[in-house]
Design a protein around this motif. Structure first.
Motif, PDB file in Angstrom:
ATOM      1  N   TRP A   1      39.848  44.379  44.873  1.00  0.00           N
ATOM      2  CA  TRP A   1      40.765  43.293  45.224  1.00  0.00           C
ATOM      3  C   TRP A   1      41.773  43.039  44.115  1.00  0.00           C
ATOM      4  O   TRP A   1      42.914  42.638  44.375  1.00  0.00           O
ATOM      5  CB  TRP A   1      39.983  42.025  45.535  1.00  0.00           C
ATOM      6  CG  TRP A   1      40.827  40.987  46.206  1.00  0.00           C
ATOM      7  CD1 TRP A   1      41.368  39.867  45.659  1.00  0.00           C
ATOM      8  CD2 TRP A   1      41.259  40.993  47.565  1.00  0.00           C
ATOM      9  NE1 TRP A   1      42.111  39.174  46.577  1.00  0.00           N
ATOM     10  CE2 TRP A   1      42.061  39.837  47.758  1.00  0.00           C
ATOM     11  CE3 TRP A   1      41.051  41.857  48.643  1.00  0.00           C
ATOM     12  CZ2 TRP A   1      42.640  39.544  48.985  1.00  0.00           C
ATOM     13  CZ3 TRP A   1      41.633  41.550  49.852  1.00  0.00           C
ATOM     14  CH2 TRP A   1      42.411  40.411  50.018  1.00  0.00           C
ATOM     15  N   LEU A   2      41.355  43.286  42.869  1.00  0.00           N
ATOM     16  CA  LEU A   2      42.268  43.110  41.745  1.00  0.00           C
ATOM     17  C   LEU A   2      43.459  44.046  41.871  1.00  0.00           C
ATOM     18  O   LEU A   2      44.576  43.712  41.439  1.00  0.00           O
ATOM     19  CB  LEU A   2      41.536  43.366  40.428  1.00  0.00           C
ATOM     20  CG  LEU A   2      42.240  42.915  39.144  1.00  0.00           C
ATOM     21  CD1 LEU A   2      42.490  41.414  39.169  1.00  0.00           C
ATOM     22  CD2 LEU A   2      41.414  43.289  37.930  1.00  0.00           C
TER      23      LEU A   2
ATOM     24  N   GLN B   1      35.529  43.094  43.402  1.00  0.00           N
ATOM     25  CA  GLN B   1      36.517  42.351  42.615  1.00  0.00           C
ATOM     26  C   GLN B   1      37.550  43.292  42.015  1.00  0.00           C
ATOM     27  O   GLN B   1      38.737  42.959  41.930  1.00  0.00           O
ATOM     28  CB  GLN B   1      35.824  41.541  41.528  1.00  0.00           C
ATOM     29  CG  GLN B   1      35.125  40.298  42.039  1.00  0.00           C
ATOM     30  CD  GLN B   1      34.666  39.381  40.930  1.00  0.00           C
ATOM     31  OE1 GLN B   1      34.551  39.799  39.761  1.00  0.00           O
ATOM     32  NE2 GLN B   1      34.382  38.135  41.252  1.00  0.00           N
TER      33      GLN B   1
ATOM     34  N   TYR C   1      39.867  36.187  45.400  1.00  0.00           N
ATOM     35  CA  TYR C   1      39.281  36.981  44.314  1.00  0.00           C
ATOM     36  C   TYR C   1      37.994  36.375  43.751  1.00  0.00           C
ATOM     37  O   TYR C   1      36.988  37.078  43.608  1.00  0.00           O
ATOM     38  CB  TYR C   1      40.320  37.188  43.206  1.00  0.00           C
ATOM     39  CG  TYR C   1      39.781  37.888  41.990  1.00  0.00           C
ATOM     40  CD1 TYR C   1      39.563  39.264  41.990  1.00  0.00           C
ATOM     41  CD2 TYR C   1      39.467  37.175  40.830  1.00  0.00           C
ATOM     42  CE1 TYR C   1      39.062  39.913  40.879  1.00  0.00           C
ATOM     43  CE2 TYR C   1      38.962  37.821  39.714  1.00  0.00           C
ATOM     44  CZ  TYR C   1      38.758  39.182  39.745  1.00  0.00           C
ATOM     45  OH  TYR C   1      38.254  39.810  38.644  1.00  0.00           O
TER      46      TYR C   1
END
Length: 431
Positions: free
Chosen positions: A191-192, A188, A167
């Motif tokens: 991916w979070l 981000q 991350y």
């Protein structure tokens, strides 16, 4: 005397005397558990070590050469003292344990004193509190670690890689050119969602192992408050491992929708209380209908009376979490394209696209524009409803990727019921 006390009381945290006193207090705090555990180093030793670190650090700030040498020397002395304590525990009585924890804690106390003296107040306090917590929870942490299976250790390691290694390496923004359209992706954020699926999966594993089917309901609702879309990824894992429990997974997704709608309603009403534009109560009826229908269907579709313990194979699947992230990326790209294509209906298109990611973000945007007078109550309500509908639809689309026909069909049917119920409530509101 009173004048001196008054001056100390008024001294800010950047005053040297106050920082020294705080370093000593944090050292005492760290030594409290060691004293209670009857270790060879306790409150006084830890406090003195922190004071030593603070004094030498202050000297570094004033006289870098002399202070730097003293700071290094002090650290070496603390290390030597810790080693001596460890050796003493090793060659002492048979029942005496190796005092490695005390030795390392002394070095932590020295570091805390140095941090506070260098004006890293929050950091020093955080280190002291977390270190003390680790000392106090010794038995619980040992029991937890000792009870982990190989699969659980693997899942924990994979989650740590997802959250703390990959991350931070991803860019916050990445422009993606598709023809004449440029989509500002947020790697981000994407991916979070993968991290959220993994995290909720681990929590779901722990809760379901304890409470069985009812644990799935808990995961669905409270996971839905954090990220209702991520709950679907967890339930896909759950259904793959236990196809016979698909009714519980369907109920969890319905409860996640209920939590999402309740959160949006709380934002819409809570942040317009006392505003000049008035309370945004129009959203209460359709969102309230979604909440009630979701709870009613979830309560009747799963047999909660037989929700005994359930054995899951693993906390979560890395493969499924990454697949969920890929599907989520595709949905996000198409949502952004739709926003560009709609033109003058940009706000509504934005609400739909935002609902793919987080309906709470779209709801907050609508409330802010409403409070500022840029949107009327009707437009703001429509934007909130579109974001809510978008969130329900995207969960049904993600559930449709499951190989379990019963699961994906039930999610599709009950999602349609939620949408029709919200639409009917909206019509009643207009009439």
């Amino acid at each position: 005397m009173n004048e001196v006390a008054l001056q100390l009381g008024d001294a800010p945290l950047d005053e040297t005397v106050v920082r020294i006193a705080l370093a000593g207090a944090l050292g005492m705090f760290l030594g409290l558990e060691r004293e209670w555990s009857q270790k060879s180093a306790g409150i006084r030793t830890f406090s003195l070590i922190s004071l030593l670190g603070a004094v030498f650090t202050i000297l570094v700030l004033e006289e870098p050469l002399v202070g730097g040498n003293l700071l290094i020397l002090g650290g070496l002395l603390v290390i030597v003292q810790g080693v001596l304590l460890a050796v003493k525990g090793l060659v002492g009585e048979p029942e005496t344990s190796l005092s490695l924890t005390t030795s390392v804690s002394m070095l932590v106390a020295y570091g805390v004193g140095a941090l506070v003296a260098a004006e890293y107040i929050i950091e020093g306090v955080t280190v002291a509190v977390l270190s003390s917590l680790l000392l106090v929870l010794k038995r619980e942490l040992h029991e937890f670690a000792g009870g982990l299976s190989r699969e659980e250790m693997r899942a924990t390691t994979e989650f740590a890689i997802l959250a703390f290694v990959i991350y931070p390496l991803l860019p916050a923004e990445y422009p993606l050119d598709i023809g004449t359209v440029t989509i500002d992706l947020e790697p981000q954020v994407i991916w979070l969602m993968v991290v959220a699926v993994a995290g909720i999966g681990i929590v779901n594993y722990a809760i379901v192992s304890t409470y069985g089917g009812r644990g799935i309901a808990i995961t669905g609702f409270f996971g839905g408050l954090a990220s209702s879309t991520a709950v679907v990824g967890t339930m896909l894992d759950h259904v793959n491992q236990r196809p016979e429990a698909s009714s519980y997974a369907v109920a969890a997704i319905l409860l996640a929708n209920a939590a999402m709608a309740a959160r949006n309603l709380a934002i819409a009403v809570g942040f317009t209380v006392g505003s000049e534009t008035g309370l945004l109560v129009e959203a209460a009826i359709p969102l309230g209908a979604v909440i009630l229908i979701a709870f009613a269907v979830a309560g009747t579709t799963a047999d909660w009376s037989e929700s005994g313990p359930m054995e899951l194979e693993s906390p979560f699947s890395m493969k499924n979490a990454l697949a969920f992230g890929a599907v989520f990326l595709v949905v996000l790209v198409f949502g952004s394209l739709a926003e560009d294509w709609f033109g003058t209906l940009g706000f509504y298109a934005t609400a739909v696209a935002s609902g793919f990611v987080s309906s709470a973000g779209a709801t907050t945007s609508a409330v802010v524009l409403y409070r500022g007078g840029q949107l009327g109550s009707a437009e703001a309500t429509i934007g909130i409803l579109l974001a809510t509908v978008s969130s329900i639809v995207v969960k049904a689309m993600l559930a449709a990727t499951s190989a379990n026909h019963s699961f994906r069909n039930q999610v599709a049917v009950y999602s349609t019921v939620l949408l029709l119920g919200g639409a009917a409530a909206s019509v009643l509101l207009v009439i």
